[in-house]
Motif scaffolding. Structure first.
Motif, PDB file in Angstrom:
ATOM      1  N   ILE A 125     -35.521  19.538  30.620  1.00  0.00           N
ATOM      2  CA  ILE A 125     -35.587  18.672  32.226  1.00  0.00           C
ATOM      3  C   ILE A 125     -33.835  18.531  32.619  1.00  0.00           C
ATOM      4  O   ILE A 125     -34.500  18.080  33.903  1.00  0.00           O
ATOM      5  CB  ILE A 125     -36.818  17.691  32.124  1.00  0.00           C
ATOM      6  CG1 ILE A 125     -36.513  16.585  31.477  1.00  0.00           C
ATOM      7  CG2 ILE A 125     -38.314  18.318  32.375  1.00  0.00           C
ATOM      8  CD1 ILE A 125     -37.233  15.269  31.925  1.00  0.00           C
ATOM      9  N   GLY A 126     -33.010  19.288  32.380  1.00  0.00           N
ATOM     10  CA  GLY A 126     -31.519  18.112  32.755  1.00  0.00           C
ATOM     11  C   GLY A 126     -31.734  16.543  32.779  1.00  0.00           C
ATOM     12  O   GLY A 126     -31.853  16.641  31.275  1.00  0.00           O
ATOM     13  N   LYS A 127     -30.699  15.701  32.961  1.00  0.00           N
ATOM     14  CA  LYS A 127     -30.625  14.852  33.037  1.00  0.00           C
ATOM     15  C   LYS A 127     -31.605  13.901  32.819  1.00  0.00           C
ATOM     16  O   LYS A 127     -32.627  14.114  34.691  1.00  0.00           O
ATOM     17  CB  LYS A 127     -29.258  13.943  33.237  1.00  0.00           C
ATOM     18  CG  LYS A 127     -28.661  13.018  33.355  1.00  0.00           C
ATOM     19  CD  LYS A 127     -27.779  12.112  33.904  1.00  0.00           C
ATOM     20  CE  LYS A 127     -27.296  10.903  33.721  1.00  0.00           C
ATOM     21  NZ  LYS A 127     -27.600  10.217  32.813  1.00  0.00           N
ATOM     22  N   VAL A 128     -32.360  12.446  32.381  1.00  0.00           N
ATOM     23  CA  VAL A 128     -32.905  11.750  32.722  1.00  0.00           C
ATOM     24  C   VAL A 128     -33.010  10.983  33.940  1.00  0.00           C
ATOM     25  O   VAL A 128     -32.028  10.337  33.802  1.00  0.00           O
ATOM     26  CB  VAL A 128     -33.629  10.677  31.599  1.00  0.00           C
ATOM     27  CG1 VAL A 128     -34.653  10.035  32.235  1.00  0.00           C
ATOM     28  CG2 VAL A 128     -34.399  12.416  30.940  1.00  0.00           C
ATOM     29  N   VAL A 129     -33.780  10.875  34.833  1.00  0.00           N
ATOM     30  CA  VAL A 129     -33.412  10.033  35.683  1.00  0.00           C
ATOM     31  C   VAL A 129     -33.905   8.437  36.621  1.00  0.00           C
ATOM     32  O   VAL A 129     -33.823   7.495  35.870  1.00  0.00           O
ATOM     33  CB  VAL A 129     -33.113  10.673  37.578  1.00  0.00           C
ATOM     34  CG1 VAL A 129     -32.888   9.416  38.366  1.00  0.00           C
ATOM     35  CG2 VAL A 129     -33.014  11.556  37.012  1.00  0.00           C
ATOM     36  N   GLU A 158     -33.571  18.171  36.653  1.00  0.00           N
ATOM     37  CA  GLU A 158     -34.063  20.261  36.626  1.00  0.00           C
ATOM     38  C   GLU A 158     -35.628  19.968  36.170  1.00  0.00           C
ATOM     39  O   GLU A 158     -35.827  21.375  36.088  1.00  0.00           O
ATOM     40  CB  GLU A 158     -32.786  20.614  35.497  1.00  0.00           C
ATOM     41  CG  GLU A 158     -31.360  20.504  35.319  1.00  0.00           C
ATOM     42  CD  GLU A 158     -30.789  20.852  36.879  1.00  0.00           C
ATOM     43  OE1 GLU A 158     -31.442  22.264  37.773  1.00  0.00           O
ATOM     44  OE2 GLU A 158     -30.510  20.813  37.425  1.00  0.00           O
ATOM     45  N   GLY A 159     -35.992  19.199  36.306  1.00  0.00           N
ATOM     46  CA  GLY A 159     -37.696  18.715  36.668  1.00  0.00           C
ATOM     47  C   GLY A 159     -38.019  17.336  35.874  1.00  0.00           C
ATOM     48  O   GLY A 159     -37.197  17.025  35.761  1.00  0.00           O
ATOM     49  N   PHE A 160     -39.565  17.829  35.279  1.00  0.00           N
ATOM     50  CA  PHE A 160     -40.200  16.844  34.937  1.00  0.00           C
ATOM     51  C   PHE A 160     -41.200  16.516  33.805  1.00  0.00           C
ATOM     52  O   PHE A 160     -41.589  17.947  33.902  1.00  0.00           O
ATOM     53  CB  PHE A 160     -40.685  15.861  35.860  1.00  0.00           C
ATOM     54  CG  PHE A 160     -41.860  16.498  36.273  1.00  0.00           C
ATOM     55  CD1 PHE A 160     -43.226  16.208  36.491  1.00  0.00           C
ATOM     56  CD2 PHE A 160     -41.948  16.562  38.017  1.00  0.00           C
ATOM     57  CE1 PHE A 160     -44.237  16.191  37.300  1.00  0.00           C
ATOM     58  CE2 PHE A 160     -42.586  17.702  38.127  1.00  0.00           C
ATOM     59  CZ  PHE A 160     -44.525  17.620  38.341  1.00  0.00           C
ATOM     60  N   ILE A 161     -41.694  15.888  32.993  1.00  0.00           N
ATOM     61  CA  ILE A 161     -42.575  16.285  32.172  1.00  0.00           C
ATOM     62  C   ILE A 161     -43.484  15.151  32.448  1.00  0.00           C
ATOM     63  O   ILE A 161     -43.143  13.730  33.133  1.00  0.00           O
ATOM     64  CB  ILE A 161     -41.477  15.584  30.523  1.00  0.00           C
ATOM     65  CG1 ILE A 161     -40.989  16.572  30.471  1.00  0.00           C
ATOM     66  CG2 ILE A 161     -43.262  15.681  29.916  1.00  0.00           C
ATOM     67  CD1 ILE A 161     -40.443  16.427  28.914  1.00  0.00           C
TER      68      ILE A 161
END
Length: 364
Positions: free
Chosen positions: A171-175, A283-286
């Motif tokens: 998901i890319g870099k966690v925000v 880039e996304g989420f879980i």
């Protein structure tokens, strides 16, 4: 199977220890360990994790006779020690586990470390900033392991899998992380200490410690501070020392986080709580629905991944739970593979500061 919360008021359903519900392969014992204090049923999950990792339970002790009797029923072949000191003096024992009354866990851990043994506590492993300072001091001096079993991450297959996915860049870099920890109270069956602020440490200290652990882990933060926090007793005036709601905003050097914890799970839910974790990335989420999917599939451990290509559900039924094995490795090798000491203590520091600084809320 439900794990009982143990206390003078009797047994009630508490959080199930997921790994105990599966068939475990035999692991030859690599260390010997003991239990001191089993006021919460989480102790059975702690024992289970260490046994899976290669630990042999050889002794147990509690000052309450009824707790000793209950534990004996589960482990009839294990030695019932006559005192805490008997276990501390036994040089063959390398690790001590405890799920005692929360405010007693850190003082016990200090005695365990000073005796030359490693320690694993149920959460919250520490209930005040003064306790934290002393635990840090003794741990640094003794070089022993002081581990806290944050079971919402360590013993949940979907959360372990999410860690693998985030590490792989799914998901890319966690925000940001959003951790929700609702619980069912069942007040008539709770022990006396459950309602005493001095014993349980406050709702953020207790339940919220899980969420701070996940925030630090998934954002990769090694430094963090509490932005704002609030607590209150908004629905249980008959228990004036109880806090039934709390939430927190936290910011770290790797991302942001929000935590909400409460004791308002209604009886109509077929689980003790609809615990959830959302991990937002660039880039996304879980999303993890830990215990129940209220409108979807049965059971727990629901993991959903959304990225720029698709939305999918990921099967986590065969995911390995490594914490117990890694902790046993650390006891043997003097390493930090299960969890670094810095992470363990920072988790509790954030929870304790959020608790201490929390604004008290009242609803009209």
């Amino acid at each position: 199977m439900m794990v009982p919360l143990i206390g003078k008021a009797g047994d009630i359903p508490a959080e199930p220890t997921e790994a105990s519900q599966t068939n475990r392969p035999y692991v030859a014992p690599r260390i010997k360990f003991a239990v001191i204090g089993m006021n919460h049923g989480h102790i059975y999950g702690q024992v289970n994790a260490v046994e899976r990792g290669g630990g042999e339970l050889v002794a147990y002790y509690a000052k309450e006779k009824e707790l000793m009797d209950d534990f004996k029923k589960r482990f009839p072949k294990v030695k019932a020690a006559a005192s805490e000191q008997e276990i501390l003096d036994d040089k063959s024992i390398q690790l001590v586990l405890s799920a005692g009354i929360p405010q007693e866990r850190a003082p016990l851990g200090i005695r365990v470390m000073k005796s030359g043994k490693d320690y694993m506590s149920d959460k919250p492993g520490i209930t005040s900033l003064a306790q934290l300072a002393e635990v840090r001091k003794v741990q640094k001096a003794t070089k022993r392991i002081y581990s806290i079993m944050y079971s919402e991450r360590f013993e949940n297959r979907a959360t372990v899998k999410a860690g693998e996915l985030v590490k792989a860049g799914a998901i890319g870099k966690v925000v940001q992380t959003i951790g929700l920890g609702p619980h069912r109270m069942n007040p008539k069956s709770r022990p006396d200490w459950f309602f005493k602020m001095s014993d349980y440490g406050g709702i953020i200290t207790d339940i919220g410690s899980h969420q701070f652990d996940q925030f630090l882990f998934f954002t990769g933060s090694t430094e963090a501070h509490v932005v704002a926090s609030e607590v209150g007793n908004v629905g249980h005036p008959q228990y004036p020392d109880l806090q039934d709601f709390g939430d927190v905003m936290v910011r770290g050097n790797g991302g942001m986080g929000y935590v909400r914890v409460d004791w308002f799970t209604p009886d109509g839910l077929k689980s003790w709580g609809d615990g959830r974790l959302t991990i937002l990335g660039t880039e996304g989420f879980i999303e993890i629905r830990k215990n129940v999917d209220i409108s979807g599939s049965p059971g727990g451990n629901h993991l959903f991944l959304v990225d720029n290509k698709e939305t999918k559900t990921i099967d986590t039924s065969n995911v390995d739970l490594p914490y117990g094995r890694q902790l046993v490795d650390d006891v043997i090798n003097r390493t930090e593979t299960a969890m670094t000491q810095a992470h363990c203590f920072l988790t509790m520091e954030l929870a304790l500061k959020a608790q201490a600084e929390a604004e008290r809320i009242k609803l009209s």
